[in-house]
Design a protein around this motif. Structure first.
Motif, PDB file in Angstrom:
ATOM      1  N   VAL A  14       0.864  -1.171   0.000  1.00 15.08           N
ATOM      2  CA  VAL A  14       0.000   0.000   0.000  1.00 15.08           C
ATOM      3  C   VAL A  14       0.900   1.220   0.000  1.00 15.08           C
ATOM      4  O   VAL A  14       1.464   1.600   1.031  1.00 15.08           O
ATOM      5  N   PRO A  20      -5.448   4.707  -7.028  1.00 13.36           N
ATOM      6  CA  PRO A  20      -5.780   3.343  -6.577  1.00 13.36           C
ATOM      7  C   PRO A  20      -4.566   2.432  -6.755  1.00 13.36           C
ATOM      8  O   PRO A  20      -3.690   2.688  -7.595  1.00 13.36           O
ATOM      9  N   THR A  93     -13.863  -5.260  -5.855  1.00 11.50           N
ATOM     10  CA  THR A  93     -12.888  -4.214  -6.171  1.00 11.50           C
ATOM     11  C   THR A  93     -12.710  -3.274  -4.994  1.00 11.50           C
ATOM     12  O   THR A  93     -11.591  -2.867  -4.660  1.00 11.50           O
ATOM     13  N   LEU A  94     -13.815  -2.927  -4.334  1.00 11.71           N
ATOM     14  CA  LEU A  94     -13.737  -2.057  -3.154  1.00 11.71           C
ATOM     15  C   LEU A  94     -12.936  -2.727  -2.047  1.00 11.71           C
ATOM     16  O   LEU A  94     -12.087  -2.086  -1.404  1.00 11.71           O
ATOM     17  N   ALA A  95     -13.175  -4.022  -1.827  1.00  9.82           N
ATOM     18  CA  ALA A  95     -12.420  -4.753  -0.804  1.00  9.82           C
ATOM     19  C   ALA A  95     -10.939  -4.796  -1.154  1.00  9.82           C
ATOM     20  O   ALA A  95     -10.077  -4.683  -0.272  1.00  9.82           O
ATOM     21  N   ARG A  97      -9.246  -2.538  -2.840  1.00  7.08           N
ATOM     22  CA  ARG A  97      -8.654  -1.226  -2.601  1.00  7.08           C
ATOM     23  C   ARG A  97      -8.525  -0.919  -1.122  1.00  7.08           C
ATOM     24  O   ARG A  97      -7.692  -0.100  -0.721  1.00  7.08           O
ATOM     25  N   ASN A  98      -9.354  -1.563  -0.319  1.00  6.45           N
ATOM     26  CA  ASN A  98      -9.242  -1.396   1.141  1.00  6.45           C
ATOM     27  C   ASN A  98      -8.233  -2.365   1.755  1.00  6.45           C
ATOM     28  O   ASN A  98      -8.027  -2.347   2.973  1.00  6.45           O
ATOM     29  N   GLY A  99      -7.632  -3.217   0.933  1.00  2.29           N
ATOM     30  CA  GLY A  99      -6.645  -4.161   1.437  1.00  2.29           C
ATOM     31  C   GLY A  99      -7.229  -5.304   2.229  1.00  2.29           C
ATOM     32  O   GLY A  99      -6.527  -5.955   2.999  1.00  2.29           O
ATOM     33  N   ASN A 100      -8.519  -5.592   2.032  1.00  2.08           N
ATOM     34  CA  ASN A 100      -9.202  -6.651   2.781  1.00  2.08           C
ATOM     35  C   ASN A 100      -9.220  -7.929   1.931  1.00  2.08           C
ATOM     36  O   ASN A 100     -10.123  -8.136   1.127  1.00  2.08           O
ATOM     37  N   SER A 180      -3.877  -6.741  -7.848  1.00  2.00           N
ATOM     38  CA  SER A 180      -4.937  -5.737  -7.823  1.00  2.00           C
ATOM     39  C   SER A 180      -5.303  -5.306  -9.234  1.00  2.00           C
ATOM     40  O   SER A 180      -6.487  -5.085  -9.536  1.00  2.00           O
TER      41      SER A 180
END
Length: 211
Positions: A14, A20, A93-95, A97-100, A180
């Motif tokens: 990150v 992104p 995709t949201l997960a 970008r949140n690193g989850n 990613s």
């Protein structure tokens, strides 16, 4: 550890950037741009198939018509499964970008399951059509219908395999700029197929039932 070393080691990266994760590495950005160009060519393919269908959709040659073979509950369920899978794909995709990682893998798995349900109903639809005598060679309308919807279905099938392989890579290597980018691109492809399906739903199925 530098970014290349971290990527090689498969550790999550990150970086401090407003971009992104999938765009932070210039090499990955170029690959994403290349995929946008691929989608443009695929759009031309579907544009030609839609144009052909619109020209010959009334050429039934005395055979089955859209009203006689299009099953409203069937194509409505197909639409529900595919559009819902687009939503879950966006959540993956949201997960990412949140690193989850856990949420990313979960949403990808759900998206795949919904895509498989879509394909299952489409195969059932085609088998039912053939049972009614609506085969590919019966008329120009049916040739155009099976070619257009079948081409979309084959794209969805390829997307499912691609998404599954991406899921395996994320599970093994974690969330890195490379994985990613792969998650972003496969979901971009999936959203494109959903947009195409909206046109199929409207131009083929809905208009076929009312015209």
């Amino acid at each position: 550890m530098s970014m290349p070393d971290a990527i090689h080691a498969g550790h999550p990266v990150v970086a401090a950037s407003d971009k992104p994760l999938e765009y932070q590495d210039p090499n990955q950005s170029v690959k994403i741009l290349g995929f946008w160009l691929f989608l443009a060519t695929d759009m031309l393919l579907f544009g030609c198939l839609f144009a052909t269908y619109l020209v010959v959709r009334t050429h039934t040659d005395g055979g089955p018509t859209p009203q006689s073979i299009f099953d409203i509950p069937g194509f409505t369920l197909e639409t529900f499964f595919l559009l819902t899978s687009s939503f879950t794909g966006g959540l993956s995709t949201l997960a990412m970008r949140n690193g989850n990682k856990k949420a990313l893998l979960t949403w990808l798995a759900i998206t795949i399951a919904l895509g498989l349900a879509f394909i299952g109903f489409e195969v059932k639809e085609f088998v039912g059509d053939v049972a009614l005598g609506a085969t590919w060679q019966r008329s120009a309308f049916l040739s155009a219908f099976f070619t257009l919807v079948g081409t979309h279905g084959s794209h969805v099938s390829i997307g499912l395999v691609w998404m599954f392989l991406t899921l395996l890579q994320v599970a093994k290597r974690g969330i890195t700029p490379i994985t990613s980018r792969k998650v972003f691109v496969v979901n971009l492809y999936w959203h494109f197929l959903d947009v195409v399906w909206v046109f199929i739903f409207t131009i083929v199925y809905l208009s076929g039932r009312v015209m």
